[in-house]
Design a protein around this motif. Structure first.
Motif, short mmCIF file in Angstrom:
data_model
loop_
_atom_site.label_atom_id
_atom_site.label_comp_id
_atom_site.label_asym_id
_atom_site.label_seq_id
_atom_site.Cartn_x
_atom_site.Cartn_y
_atom_site.Cartn_z
N ILE A 1 88.89 -35.82 25.29
CA ILE A 1 88.13 -34.97 26.20
C ILE A 1 86.75 -34.66 25.61
N GLY A 2 86.73 -34.36 24.31
CA GLY A 2 85.45 -34.09 23.65
C GLY A 2 84.53 -35.30 23.69
N CYS A 3 85.07 -36.49 23.48
CA CYS A 3 84.28 -37.72 23.49
C CYS A 3 83.65 -37.96 24.86
N ILE A 4 84.47 -37.86 25.90
CA ILE A 4 83.97 -38.07 27.26
C ILE A 4 82.92 -37.01 27.59
N GLY A 5 83.17 -35.78 27.20
CA GLY A 5 82.22 -34.70 27.46
C GLY A 5 80.88 -34.94 26.80
N LEU A 6 80.88 -35.48 25.57
CA LEU A 6 79.63 -35.76 24.88
C LEU A 6 78.82 -36.85 25.57
N VAL A 7 79.52 -37.86 26.09
CA VAL A 7 78.83 -38.92 26.84
C VAL A 7 78.18 -38.34 28.10
N VAL A 8 78.94 -37.51 28.80
CA VAL A 8 78.41 -36.88 30.02
C VAL A 8 77.22 -35.98 29.70
N LEU A 9 77.33 -35.20 28.61
CA LEU A 9 76.25 -34.31 28.21
C LEU A 9 74.99 -35.11 27.88
N ASP A 10 75.14 -36.20 27.14
CA ASP A 10 73.99 -37.03 26.79
C ASP A 10 73.30 -37.55 28.04
N ARG A 11 74.07 -38.05 29.00
CA ARG A 11 73.47 -38.59 30.23
C ARG A 11 72.79 -37.50 31.03
N ALA A 12 73.40 -36.32 31.09
CA ALA A 12 72.81 -35.21 31.85
C ALA A 12 71.48 -34.79 31.23
N LEU A 13 71.43 -34.73 29.89
CA LEU A 13 70.19 -34.32 29.22
C LEU A 13 69.10 -35.37 29.40
N ARG A 14 69.48 -36.65 29.39
CA ARG A 14 68.49 -37.70 29.59
C ARG A 14 67.94 -37.66 31.03
N ARG A 15 68.81 -37.40 31.99
CA ARG A 15 68.32 -37.30 33.37
C ARG A 15 67.39 -36.11 33.53
N ARG A 16 67.74 -34.99 32.89
CA ARG A 16 66.88 -33.81 33.00
C ARG A 16 65.53 -34.05 32.34
N ALA A 17 65.52 -34.77 31.21
CA ALA A 17 64.26 -35.07 30.52
C ALA A 17 63.39 -36.01 31.34
N ALA A 18 64.04 -36.89 32.13
CA ALA A 18 63.28 -37.85 32.93
C ALA A 18 62.67 -37.22 34.18
N ASP A 19 63.27 -36.09 34.64
CA ASP A 19 62.76 -35.44 35.86
C ASP A 19 61.44 -34.72 35.63
#
Length: 400
Positions: free
Chosen positions: A382-400
Protein backbone atom coordinates in the motif's frame (compact mmCIF):
# COMPACT_ATOMS: atom_id res chain seq x y z
CA UNK A 1 28.13 24.61 -7.67
CA UNK A 2 31.21 22.89 -9.04
CA UNK A 3 31.41 20.37 -11.84
CA UNK A 4 32.88 17.07 -10.84
CA UNK A 5 31.79 17.33 -7.20
CA UNK A 6 32.18 14.19 -5.11
CA UNK A 7 30.32 13.54 -1.89
CA UNK A 8 33.53 12.67 -0.03
CA UNK A 9 35.18 15.84 -1.28
CA UNK A 10 32.23 18.02 -0.28
CA UNK A 11 32.15 16.55 3.23
CA UNK A 12 35.94 16.74 3.59
CA UNK A 13 35.94 20.46 2.71
CA UNK A 14 33.16 21.35 5.14
CA UNK A 15 33.97 21.64 8.82
CA UNK A 16 30.28 21.34 9.69
CA UNK A 17 29.61 18.26 7.55
CA UNK A 18 32.67 16.50 8.97
CA UNK A 19 31.42 17.20 12.48
CA UNK A 20 27.91 16.03 11.55
CA UNK A 21 29.31 12.67 10.43
CA UNK A 22 31.06 12.14 13.78
CA UNK A 23 28.00 13.33 15.72
CA UNK A 24 25.66 10.90 13.94
CA UNK A 25 28.12 8.05 14.42
CA UNK A 26 28.07 8.65 18.19
CA UNK A 27 24.28 8.94 18.17
CA UNK A 28 23.92 5.74 16.13
CA UNK A 29 26.04 3.74 18.57
CA UNK A 30 24.17 5.08 21.59
CA UNK A 31 20.65 4.52 20.28
CA UNK A 32 21.35 1.09 18.77
CA UNK A 33 23.16 -0.12 21.89
CA UNK A 34 20.08 0.35 24.07
CA UNK A 35 17.20 -0.34 21.66
CA UNK A 36 17.54 -4.16 21.35
CA UNK A 37 17.94 -4.51 25.13
CA UNK A 38 15.33 -2.07 26.35
CA UNK A 39 12.63 -4.70 26.82
CA UNK A 40 15.12 -6.84 28.77
CA UNK A 41 15.96 -3.82 30.95
CA UNK A 42 12.28 -3.20 31.74
CA UNK A 43 11.70 -6.87 32.61
CA UNK A 44 14.86 -7.63 34.59
CA UNK A 45 15.56 -4.30 36.29
CA UNK A 46 12.01 -2.97 36.83
CA UNK A 47 10.11 -6.29 37.08
CA UNK A 48 7.75 -5.46 34.21
CA UNK A 49 5.71 -8.23 32.62
CA UNK A 50 6.31 -8.91 28.92
CA UNK A 51 2.95 -7.39 27.87
CA UNK A 52 3.65 -4.22 29.87
CA UNK A 53 7.18 -4.01 28.48
CA UNK A 54 5.75 -4.34 24.97
CA UNK A 55 3.42 -1.40 25.59
CA UNK A 56 6.46 0.82 26.12
CA UNK A 57 6.82 1.22 22.35
CA UNK A 58 3.46 2.96 22.18
CA UNK A 59 5.21 5.96 23.75
CA UNK A 60 6.79 6.41 20.30
CA UNK A 61 3.50 7.98 19.26
CA UNK A 62 4.65 11.14 21.05
CA UNK A 63 7.47 11.54 18.52
CA UNK A 64 5.48 13.42 15.81
CA UNK A 65 4.31 15.99 18.35
CA UNK A 66 7.86 16.55 19.59
CA UNK A 67 9.24 16.59 16.04
CA UNK A 68 6.69 19.17 14.92
CA UNK A 69 7.18 21.47 17.92
CA UNK A 70 10.98 21.26 17.84
CA UNK A 71 10.94 21.84 14.09
CA UNK A 72 8.76 24.93 14.39
CA UNK A 73 11.06 26.39 17.07
CA UNK A 74 14.05 25.68 14.86
CA UNK A 75 12.40 27.30 11.84
CA UNK A 76 12.00 30.48 13.88
CA UNK A 77 15.59 30.46 15.14
CA UNK A 78 18.59 31.91 13.34
CA UNK A 79 20.93 29.07 14.38
CA UNK A 80 19.93 25.54 13.34
CA UNK A 81 22.28 23.92 15.83
CA UNK A 82 20.69 25.61 18.84
CA UNK A 83 17.71 23.22 18.89
CA UNK A 84 19.98 20.30 18.02
CA UNK A 85 21.98 20.93 21.19
CA UNK A 86 18.82 21.34 23.29
CA UNK A 87 17.45 18.03 21.96
CA UNK A 88 20.72 16.21 22.65
CA UNK A 89 20.93 17.47 26.24
CA UNK A 90 17.27 16.64 26.94
CA UNK A 91 17.70 13.18 25.41
CA UNK A 92 20.82 12.48 27.46
CA UNK A 93 19.04 13.60 30.64
CA UNK A 94 16.13 11.34 29.76
CA UNK A 95 18.34 8.26 29.42
CA UNK A 96 20.05 9.14 32.70
CA UNK A 97 16.68 9.20 34.48
CA UNK A 98 15.69 5.89 32.86
CA UNK A 99 18.90 4.34 34.13
CA UNK A 100 18.13 5.56 37.65
CA UNK A 101 14.47 4.49 37.55
CA UNK A 102 13.08 2.20 40.26
CA UNK A 103 9.43 2.17 39.11
CA UNK A 104 8.07 0.94 35.78
CA UNK A 105 6.09 4.13 35.10
CA UNK A 106 9.25 6.25 34.99
CA UNK A 107 10.56 5.08 31.58
CA UNK A 108 7.07 5.54 30.09
CA UNK A 109 6.83 9.15 31.26
CA UNK A 110 10.44 9.93 30.37
CA UNK A 111 9.97 8.51 26.87
CA UNK A 112 6.97 10.74 26.21
CA UNK A 113 8.40 13.89 27.81
CA UNK A 114 12.18 13.73 27.16
CA UNK A 115 13.21 10.95 24.79
CA UNK A 116 10.74 12.10 22.14
CA UNK A 117 12.51 15.49 22.20
CA UNK A 118 15.93 13.83 22.22
CA UNK A 119 14.95 11.82 19.16
CA UNK A 120 14.33 15.06 17.26
CA UNK A 121 18.05 15.95 17.35
CA UNK A 122 18.81 14.00 14.20
CA UNK A 123 16.13 15.83 12.25
CA UNK A 124 17.60 19.19 13.27
CA UNK A 125 21.05 18.11 12.16
CA UNK A 126 19.67 17.19 8.74
CA UNK A 127 17.90 20.55 8.56
CA UNK A 128 21.28 22.16 9.13
CA UNK A 129 22.77 19.97 6.39
CA UNK A 130 20.03 21.12 4.01
CA UNK A 131 20.75 24.76 4.83
CA UNK A 132 24.45 24.24 4.18
CA UNK A 133 23.75 22.59 0.83
CA UNK A 134 21.27 25.30 -0.11
CA UNK A 135 23.87 27.93 0.69
CA UNK A 136 26.66 26.00 -1.10
CA UNK A 137 24.86 23.81 -3.68
CA UNK A 138 26.58 20.81 -5.27
CA UNK A 139 25.79 18.41 -8.07
CA UNK A 140 25.73 15.50 -5.62
CA UNK A 141 23.43 16.71 -2.83
CA UNK A 142 21.74 13.32 -2.38
CA UNK A 143 25.11 11.61 -2.15
CA UNK A 144 26.29 14.09 0.47
CA UNK A 145 23.19 13.42 2.58
CA UNK A 146 23.76 9.70 2.05
CA UNK A 147 27.33 9.95 3.31
CA UNK A 148 26.22 11.83 6.43
CA UNK A 149 23.38 9.35 7.00
CA UNK A 150 25.77 6.41 6.56
CA UNK A 151 27.58 7.51 9.72
CA UNK A 152 24.40 6.82 11.70
CA UNK A 153 24.01 3.44 10.01
CA UNK A 154 27.64 2.61 10.82
CA UNK A 155 26.80 3.31 14.45
CA UNK A 156 23.89 0.88 14.17
CA UNK A 157 26.26 -1.81 12.87
CA UNK A 158 28.50 -1.50 15.93
CA UNK A 159 26.03 -0.43 18.62
CA UNK A 160 24.07 -3.67 19.19
CA UNK A 161 27.29 -5.67 19.52
CA UNK A 162 28.91 -3.18 21.90
CA UNK A 163 25.69 -2.71 23.87
CA UNK A 164 25.18 -6.45 24.31
CA UNK A 165 28.78 -6.93 25.43
CA UNK A 166 28.81 -3.95 27.78
CA UNK A 167 25.42 -4.86 29.25
CA UNK A 168 26.60 -8.39 30.03
CA UNK A 169 29.83 -7.15 31.61
CA UNK A 170 28.72 -4.01 33.47
CA UNK A 171 24.96 -4.54 33.80
CA UNK A 172 21.92 -3.17 31.99
CA UNK A 173 21.68 0.01 34.05
CA UNK A 174 25.29 0.85 33.29
CA UNK A 175 24.54 0.26 29.60
CA UNK A 176 21.68 2.80 29.76
CA UNK A 177 24.03 5.31 31.43
CA UNK A 178 26.53 4.73 28.61
CA UNK A 179 23.77 5.53 26.12
CA UNK A 180 23.15 8.83 27.93
CA UNK A 181 26.85 9.68 27.60
CA UNK A 182 26.91 8.87 23.88
CA UNK A 183 23.75 10.87 23.20
CA UNK A 184 25.33 13.86 24.93
CA UNK A 185 28.65 13.24 23.19
CA UNK A 186 27.11 13.97 19.78
CA UNK A 187 27.24 17.71 20.48
CA UNK A 188 31.00 17.67 21.13
CA UNK A 189 32.25 17.37 17.50
CA UNK A 190 30.24 20.46 16.54
CA UNK A 191 31.91 22.58 19.20
CA UNK A 192 30.60 26.14 19.09
CA UNK A 193 29.76 26.09 15.40
CA UNK A 194 26.65 27.86 14.15
CA UNK A 195 24.69 27.04 11.02
CA UNK A 196 22.52 29.98 10.07
CA UNK A 197 19.04 29.30 8.79
CA UNK A 198 18.94 29.60 5.02
CA UNK A 199 16.46 32.17 3.73
CA UNK A 200 15.12 31.19 0.34
CA UNK A 201 14.83 34.02 -2.18
CA UNK A 202 11.22 35.12 -2.30
CA UNK A 203 9.38 34.57 -5.57
CA UNK A 204 5.88 35.61 -6.62
CA UNK A 205 3.44 33.42 -4.75
CA UNK A 206 5.84 32.61 -1.91
CA UNK A 207 3.92 31.53 1.17
CA UNK A 208 5.20 33.35 4.25
CA UNK A 209 3.23 31.27 6.74
CA UNK A 210 2.32 27.97 5.06
CA UNK A 211 -0.86 26.47 6.40
CA UNK A 212 -2.19 22.94 6.75
CA UNK A 213 -2.91 22.58 3.03
CA UNK A 214 0.77 23.16 2.24
CA UNK A 215 1.70 20.62 4.92
CA UNK A 216 -0.69 17.95 3.60
CA UNK A 217 1.66 16.31 1.02
CA UNK A 218 4.29 15.86 3.74
CA UNK A 219 1.75 14.26 6.11
CA UNK A 220 0.63 11.89 3.33
CA UNK A 221 4.26 11.01 2.63
CA UNK A 222 4.84 10.31 6.33
CA UNK A 223 1.82 8.01 6.50
CA UNK A 224 3.07 6.05 3.49
CA UNK A 225 6.54 5.73 5.03
CA UNK A 226 5.00 4.45 8.27
CA UNK A 227 3.23 1.73 6.27
CA UNK A 228 6.46 0.84 4.48
CA UNK A 229 8.50 0.57 7.71
CA UNK A 230 5.95 -1.03 10.04
CA UNK A 231 7.32 -4.51 9.36
CA UNK A 232 10.68 -3.75 10.95
CA UNK A 233 9.35 -4.08 14.49
CA UNK A 234 7.74 -7.41 13.58
CA UNK A 235 11.04 -8.59 12.12
CA UNK A 236 13.05 -7.80 15.25
CA UNK A 237 10.29 -9.20 17.46
CA UNK A 238 9.44 -12.44 15.69
CA UNK A 239 12.22 -13.42 13.29
CA UNK A 240 14.60 -14.44 16.12
CA UNK A 241 11.82 -16.52 17.70
CA UNK A 242 11.04 -18.19 14.37
CA UNK A 243 14.72 -18.98 13.78
CA UNK A 244 15.20 -20.43 17.27
CA UNK A 245 11.97 -22.32 17.93
CA UNK A 246 10.98 -23.56 14.48
CA UNK A 247 14.09 -23.54 12.29
CA UNK A 248 16.43 -24.44 15.19
CA UNK A 249 19.28 -22.36 13.80
CA UNK A 250 22.46 -21.97 15.81
CA UNK A 251 22.97 -18.73 17.78
CA UNK A 252 25.82 -17.77 15.44
CA UNK A 253 23.63 -18.21 12.36
CA UNK A 254 20.73 -16.32 13.96
CA UNK A 255 23.05 -13.44 14.76
CA UNK A 256 24.40 -13.45 11.22
CA UNK A 257 20.89 -13.23 9.76
CA UNK A 258 19.94 -10.27 11.95
CA UNK A 259 23.28 -8.51 11.65
CA UNK A 260 23.64 -8.71 7.88
CA UNK A 261 20.90 -6.15 7.13
CA UNK A 262 22.63 -3.00 8.45
CA UNK A 263 25.85 -4.05 6.70
CA UNK A 264 24.01 -4.45 3.39
CA UNK A 265 22.10 -1.22 3.99
CA UNK A 266 25.37 0.62 4.56
CA UNK A 267 26.77 -0.69 1.26
CA UNK A 268 23.60 0.09 -0.72
CA UNK A 269 23.08 3.68 0.44
CA UNK A 270 25.53 5.27 -2.03
CA UNK A 271 23.83 3.42 -4.91
CA UNK A 272 20.41 4.74 -3.88
CA UNK A 273 21.83 8.27 -3.66
CA UNK A 274 23.43 8.09 -7.13
CA UNK A 275 20.18 6.87 -8.65
CA UNK A 276 18.29 9.70 -6.91
CA UNK A 277 20.70 12.31 -8.26
CA UNK A 278 20.06 10.93 -11.75
CA UNK A 279 16.35 10.11 -11.76
CA UNK A 280 14.87 11.99 -8.80
CA UNK A 281 14.44 10.88 -5.18
CA UNK A 282 10.68 10.34 -5.28
CA UNK A 283 11.00 8.18 -8.39
CA UNK A 284 13.66 5.95 -6.88
CA UNK A 285 12.05 5.53 -3.43
CA UNK A 286 9.04 3.41 -4.56
CA UNK A 287 11.47 0.95 -6.18
CA UNK A 288 13.19 0.45 -2.84
CA UNK A 289 9.83 0.11 -1.08
CA UNK A 290 8.82 -2.55 -3.62
CA UNK A 291 11.77 -4.61 -2.43
CA UNK A 292 10.29 -4.29 1.06
CA UNK A 293 7.16 -6.04 -0.22
CA UNK A 294 9.12 -8.94 -1.70
CA UNK A 295 11.38 -9.09 1.36
CA UNK A 296 8.47 -9.60 3.75
CA UNK A 297 6.97 -12.19 1.40
CA UNK A 298 10.32 -13.97 1.43
CA UNK A 299 10.23 -14.09 5.24
CA UNK A 300 6.67 -15.40 5.17
CA UNK A 301 7.50 -18.37 2.94
CA UNK A 302 11.08 -19.15 4.00
CA UNK A 303 11.89 -22.45 5.65
CA UNK A 304 15.63 -22.03 6.03
CA UNK A 305 18.48 -19.59 6.57
CA UNK A 306 19.06 -19.01 2.84
CA UNK A 307 15.57 -17.58 2.41
CA UNK A 308 15.98 -15.35 5.45
CA UNK A 309 19.28 -13.98 4.14
CA UNK A 310 17.53 -13.23 0.83
CA UNK A 311 14.76 -11.44 2.71
CA UNK A 312 17.30 -9.38 4.63
CA UNK A 313 18.96 -8.27 1.39
CA UNK A 314 15.64 -7.01 0.06
CA UNK A 315 14.75 -5.25 3.31
CA UNK A 316 18.21 -3.65 3.24
CA UNK A 317 17.31 -2.16 -0.15
CA UNK A 318 14.12 -0.75 1.39
CA UNK A 319 15.98 0.84 4.29
CA UNK A 320 18.85 2.12 2.15
CA UNK A 321 16.38 4.08 0.03
CA UNK A 322 14.33 5.37 2.97
CA UNK A 323 17.41 6.22 5.02
CA UNK A 324 19.07 8.20 2.25
CA UNK A 325 16.12 9.71 0.41
CA UNK A 326 13.34 10.07 2.97
CA UNK A 327 14.50 13.22 4.73
CA UNK A 328 15.41 14.91 1.43
CA UNK A 329 11.96 14.22 -0.01
CA UNK A 330 10.32 15.50 3.17
CA UNK A 331 12.32 18.73 2.98
CA UNK A 332 11.40 19.13 -0.70
CA UNK A 333 7.72 18.67 0.14
CA UNK A 334 7.83 21.45 2.75
CA UNK A 335 10.74 23.70 1.72
CA UNK A 336 9.42 26.70 3.64
CA UNK A 337 10.04 24.89 6.94
CA UNK A 338 12.83 22.35 6.46
CA UNK A 339 13.38 21.78 10.19
CA UNK A 340 9.69 21.02 10.70
CA UNK A 341 9.81 18.68 7.71
CA UNK A 342 12.93 16.94 9.02
CA UNK A 343 11.53 16.56 12.53
CA UNK A 344 8.24 15.16 11.30
CA UNK A 345 9.91 12.70 8.94
CA UNK A 346 12.29 11.42 11.62
CA UNK A 347 9.31 10.89 13.92
CA UNK A 348 7.75 8.55 11.36
CA UNK A 349 10.38 5.92 12.21
CA UNK A 350 9.35 5.46 15.89
CA UNK A 351 5.69 5.75 14.90
CA UNK A 352 6.19 2.90 12.45
CA UNK A 353 7.74 0.91 15.28
CA UNK A 354 4.68 1.47 17.47
CA UNK A 355 2.25 0.61 14.67
CA UNK A 356 4.18 -2.50 13.67
CA UNK A 357 4.47 -3.69 17.26
CA UNK A 358 0.74 -3.25 17.85
CA UNK A 359 -0.31 -5.01 14.64
CA UNK A 360 2.18 -7.82 15.14
CA UNK A 361 1.13 -8.41 18.74
CA UNK A 362 -2.53 -8.65 17.76
CA UNK A 363 -2.04 -10.76 14.63
CA UNK A 364 0.74 -13.22 15.46
CA UNK A 365 -1.60 -15.50 17.38
CA UNK A 366 -3.91 -15.75 14.38
CA UNK A 367 -1.39 -15.99 11.54
CA UNK A 368 1.47 -17.71 13.37
CA UNK A 369 5.11 -17.72 12.31
CA UNK A 370 6.29 -17.01 9.69
CA UNK A 371 2.95 -16.17 7.99
CA UNK A 372 2.55 -13.05 10.15
CA UNK A 373 4.99 -11.37 7.73
CA UNK A 374 2.23 -11.36 5.13
CA UNK A 375 0.77 -8.38 6.99
CA UNK A 376 3.79 -6.08 6.60
CA UNK A 377 4.01 -7.19 2.96
CA UNK A 378 0.48 -5.88 2.41
CA UNK A 379 1.15 -2.66 4.33
CA UNK A 380 4.36 -2.04 2.39
CA UNK A 381 2.56 -2.67 -0.90
CA UNK A 382 0.00 0.00 0.00
CA UNK A 383 2.86 2.36 0.86
CA UNK A 384 4.60 1.62 -2.45
CA UNK A 385 1.49 2.27 -4.55
CA UNK A 386 0.77 5.43 -2.55
CA UNK A 387 4.27 6.79 -3.22
CA UNK A 388 3.86 6.25 -6.97
CA UNK A 389 0.52 8.06 -6.90
CA UNK A 390 1.98 10.89 -4.80
CA UNK A 391 4.89 11.34 -7.22
CA UNK A 392 2.55 11.54 -10.22
CA UNK A 393 0.22 13.97 -8.45
CA UNK A 394 3.10 16.28 -7.52
CA UNK A 395 4.47 16.19 -11.07
CA UNK A 396 1.06 17.07 -12.50
CA UNK A 397 0.71 19.94 -10.04
CA UNK A 398 4.18 21.24 -10.93
CA UNK A 399 3.31 21.12 -14.63
CA UNK A 400 0.10 23.15 -14.19
Amino acid sequence: MQAGDSAIGVVARSRFLRAAVVALFCSGIGVSAVTPQLTLFLVEELDASLPVAGLYYLTNLAAPVAGYLVGRWSDRSDDRLAMFRVCAVVGAAGWLVVGLAQAIWVPFVVSVVALSIGGAAMGQLFAACRDELSRHPTTVDNQVIALVRMAFTAGWVLGPVLGSWYGSVAGLRSMVFATAVLVLLQIVPLGRQRVLRYHRPETPGTVRDPGFRRLLPLLIFMALIVLAMAGDTMKFGYLPIYMEQQLHLTPLLRGAVIGVQPLLEFALMPIAARLADRFGALRVLPVGVAFGVTGNLTYAFSDGAAGLFAGQLQIALLWACIGVLGVTIAQDLYPERVATASGLFMSSIPVAGAVGGLIGGVAVGTFGLPRVFLLPAVLTLIGCIGLVVLDRALRRRAAD
